[in-house]
Enzyme design. Structure first.
Site, short mmCIF file in Angstrom:
data_model
loop_
_atom_site.label_atom_id
_atom_site.label_comp_id
_atom_site.label_asym_id
_atom_site.label_seq_id
_atom_site.Cartn_x
_atom_site.Cartn_y
_atom_site.Cartn_z
N GLY A 197 56.25 4.32 -61.14
CA GLY A 197 57.31 3.34 -61.30
C GLY A 197 56.82 2.06 -61.94
O GLY A 197 57.41 1.55 -62.91
N ARG A 257 63.61 4.82 -64.22
CA ARG A 257 63.90 5.93 -63.29
C ARG A 257 65.40 6.23 -63.22
O ARG A 257 65.80 7.40 -63.09
CB ARG A 257 63.36 5.61 -61.89
CG ARG A 257 61.86 5.89 -61.79
CD ARG A 257 61.30 5.67 -60.40
NE ARG A 257 59.95 6.20 -60.35
CZ ARG A 257 59.03 5.88 -59.44
NH1 ARG A 257 59.33 4.99 -58.49
NH2 ARG A 257 57.85 6.42 -59.47
N GLY A 309 52.17 9.05 -57.94
CA GLY A 309 51.46 9.89 -56.97
C GLY A 309 51.74 11.37 -57.18
O GLY A 309 50.82 12.20 -57.15
N LYS A 325 48.90 1.12 -54.23
CA LYS A 325 49.10 2.10 -53.16
C LYS A 325 47.77 2.81 -52.86
O LYS A 325 47.60 4.00 -53.10
CB LYS A 325 50.15 3.12 -53.56
CG LYS A 325 51.57 2.57 -53.55
CD LYS A 325 52.56 3.68 -53.87
CE LYS A 325 53.98 3.16 -53.83
NZ LYS A 325 54.94 4.16 -54.33
N1 LIG Z 1 44.27 -6.62 -58.32
C1 LIG Z 1 45.50 -6.47 -57.82
N2 LIG Z 1 45.88 -7.20 -56.74
C2 LIG Z 1 47.13 -7.05 -56.23
N3 LIG Z 1 48.06 -6.20 -56.72
C3 LIG Z 1 47.72 -5.47 -57.78
C4 LIG Z 1 46.44 -5.56 -58.39
N4 LIG Z 1 46.41 -4.70 -59.43
C5 LIG Z 1 47.61 -4.10 -59.48
N5 LIG Z 1 48.41 -4.55 -58.50
C6 LIG Z 1 49.82 -4.17 -58.21
O1 LIG Z 1 49.96 -2.78 -58.13
C7 LIG Z 1 51.35 -2.51 -58.21
C8 LIG Z 1 51.59 -1.12 -58.71
O2 LIG Z 1 50.94 -0.17 -57.90
P1 LIG Z 1 51.46 1.32 -57.64
O3 LIG Z 1 52.75 1.29 -56.90
O4 LIG Z 1 50.33 2.05 -57.02
O5 LIG Z 1 51.74 1.87 -59.13
P2 LIG Z 1 52.84 2.93 -59.63
O6 LIG Z 1 54.19 2.47 -59.14
O7 LIG Z 1 52.76 2.89 -61.13
O8 LIG Z 1 52.45 4.25 -59.06
C9 LIG Z 1 51.93 -3.59 -59.12
O9 LIG Z 1 52.99 -4.20 -58.45
C10 LIG Z 1 50.76 -4.55 -59.34
O10 LIG Z 1 51.11 -5.91 -59.21
O1 LIG Z 2 57.36 5.14 -56.37
C1 LIG Z 2 56.96 6.25 -56.02
O2 LIG Z 2 55.72 6.70 -56.23
P1 LIG Z 2 54.63 6.03 -57.25
O3 LIG Z 2 54.41 4.58 -56.85
O4 LIG Z 2 53.40 6.86 -57.00
O5 LIG Z 2 55.15 6.15 -58.63
C2 LIG Z 2 57.87 7.25 -55.37
O6 LIG Z 2 59.17 6.74 -55.24
C3 LIG Z 2 57.31 7.64 -53.98
O7 LIG Z 2 57.28 6.51 -53.15
P2 LIG Z 2 56.29 6.48 -51.87
O8 LIG Z 2 54.88 6.44 -52.42
O9 LIG Z 2 56.67 5.24 -51.10
O10 LIG Z 2 56.54 7.76 -51.10
#
Ligand SMILES: Nc1ncnc2c1ncn2[C@@H]1O[C@H](COP(=O)(O)OP(=O)(O)O)[C@@H](O)[C@H]1O
Ligand SMILES: O=C(OP(=O)(O)O)[C@H](O)COP(=O)(O)O
Length: 399
Positions: A356, A38, A379, A199
């Site tokens: 991320g 990023r 997201g 998330k």
């Molecule tokens: N089964 C699970 N239990 C706990 N954490 C998990 C599991 N599967 C994935 N994760 C966690 O999800 C996190 C990423 O989620 P998220 O923030 O939604 O993705 P992104 O940043 O790509 O949008 C990672 O830190 C990973 O460790």
């Molecule tokens: O990491 C982010 O989103 P992502 O986990 O969906 O890639 C953005 O920085 C938004 O963060 P937020 O979902 O806490 O508003």
């Protein structure tokens, strides 16, 4: 493509204070940034503005603090990586508004860069509170938004500021939208989406529309546990948002109506500790021990995920399938990433991934460069895919 002003429309900015909203919400382990993608993506905007003589003031959030300062979410943790990527000095101010910010801004020379502390250390950020927006705007003459990955948030620094200052899209904002339109504007079918990660509450709602746009929806990670629990499966101590069971059921019903196949794990890798090398075993999904948590999807589930990647023409991926940061719970994510990369290289798949942690997972698997496009956004990218308006983009287009 939305039409907005870009850096090409900015003339003679020598000495101007430019507030640049960037996304520095990067993965961190033991106080160290583990993936700088990023930061690398916003570097061209920062460098261009600084080289044109502007005073560049960076605004960003980091993590999800509860509206006040929390040491683990201080951007001072990220500042050294910003300096290293930019290869130039980055000043830091301990607050994004008030005296600390004003003093730091006043001390800037033309062409210098300043990072302000986490905007989410103030409740006004997420509320898009007009007083807080005014306090942020006091430090700038111009606003540039280069945080496409936070554009789905109507927050003070992503939306509010564009109402008070002349507003422009940064280079990454521009590039992300162009690339997504090119890769996914008219996707070849079948389209499969993989959604995993942690998330759950902030992403589950958008699956309601996503199932109308894709032919298959593979659900993994923490998101899968919420769906499994909604189907009456005991997920033990797994990451799971039980109060979202109704939403999960509605999504499954919408998917059935739309003819979208939902693929849930049939087995899982369970452990009793969330740490690398923790003792683990593969269990059928309806045999999760009450004192264990699913940290990855199991081998039979990986086969099903890879089968979908094999038959799809287009892949959209956000959220790792497991806790990929701690081996061996990276197995499913790495396997799917490798398979998607092979299919892409063979010209059989258009693969677009974002988020991320997802980008970090693809880097961990060593295949990020083999995907058709890797977005910094998770997201925001899914909401764009849904066809939902992104407040941070719309406000720039309205100017
Ligand atoms: N089964 C699970 N239990 C706990 N954490 C998990 C599991 N599967 C994935 N994760 C966690 O999800 C996190 C990423 O989620 P998220 O923030 O939604 O993705 P992104 O940043 O790509 O949008 C990672 O830190 C990973 O460790
Ligand atoms: O990491 C982010 O989103 P992502 O986990 O969906 O890639 C953005 O920085 C938004 O963060 P937020 O979902 O806490 O508003």
């Amino acid at each position: 493509m939305p039409s907005f002003k870009t850096l090409d429309d900015l003339n003679d900015i020598t000495g101007k204070r430019v507030l640049v909203r960037v996304d520095l919400n990067v993965p961190v382990k033991d106080g160290k940034v583990t993936d700088t993608t990023r930061i690398e993506r916003v570097a061209p905007t920062i460098t261009e503005l600084a080289d044109k003589g502007a005073k560049v003031i960076l605004l960003a959030h980091f993590g999800r603090p509860k509206g006040g300062p929390e040491a683990e979410f201080s951007l001072s943790i990220v500042a050294p990586s910003v300096e290293a990527v930019l290869d130039r000095r980055v000043h830091f101010a301990s607050d994004c508004i008030g005296d600390a910010a004003a003093k730091a801004v006043a001390g800037l020379e033309n062409g210098e860069v300043l990072l302000l502390e986490n905007t989410r250390f103030h409740k006004g950020e997420e509320k898009n509170d007009p007083d807080f927006v005014r306090a942020l705007a006091a430090n700038g003459d111009i606003y540039v938004n280069d945080a496409f990955s936070a554009a789905h948030r109507a927050h003070a620094s992503t939306e509010g500021l564009a109402h008070l200052l002349p507003a422009y899209a940064g280079r990454t904002m521009q590039a992300e939208l162009e690339a997504l339109e090119k890769g996914l504007g008219q996707p070849k079918r079948p389209v499969v989406a993989i959604v995993g990660g942690a998330k759950v509450s902030s992403k589950i709602d958008l699956l309601k529309n996503l199932v109308k746009k894709v032919d298959g929806l593979v659900i993994g990670g923490g998101m899968a546990n919420t769906f499994l629990a909604a189907k009456g499966i005991n997920v033990g101590k797994s990451l799971c948002e039980h109060d979202l069971a109704d939403t999960a059921r509605e999504i499954m019903a919408e998917a059935a109506k739309a003819g979208c196949e939902i693929v849930l794990p049939v087995d899982g890798v369970v452990a009793r500790e969330f740490k690398a090398g923790a003792a683990n075993e593969v269990v059928a999904i309806d045999k999760i021990p009450a004192d264990a948590m699913v940290l990855d999807v199991g081998p039979a589930s990986i086969k099903a995920v890879n089968a979908w990647i094999g038959k799809a023409e287009t892949l959209v991926w956000n959220g790792p399938l497991g806790a990929f940061e701690i081996e061996p719970f990276d197995t499913a994510t790495v396997s799917a990433a490798n398979h998607a990369a092979e299919e892409t290289k063979a010209g059989k798949l258009v693969s677009v991934a974002g988020g991320g942690d997802t980008v970090s997972a693809l880097n961990h698997a060593g295949v990020a460069d083999d995907f058709s496009y890797v977005s910094t956004a998770g997201g925001a990218f899914l909401e764009w895919m849904e066809g939902k308006p992104l407040p941070g983009v719309d406000v720039l287009s309205a100017k």
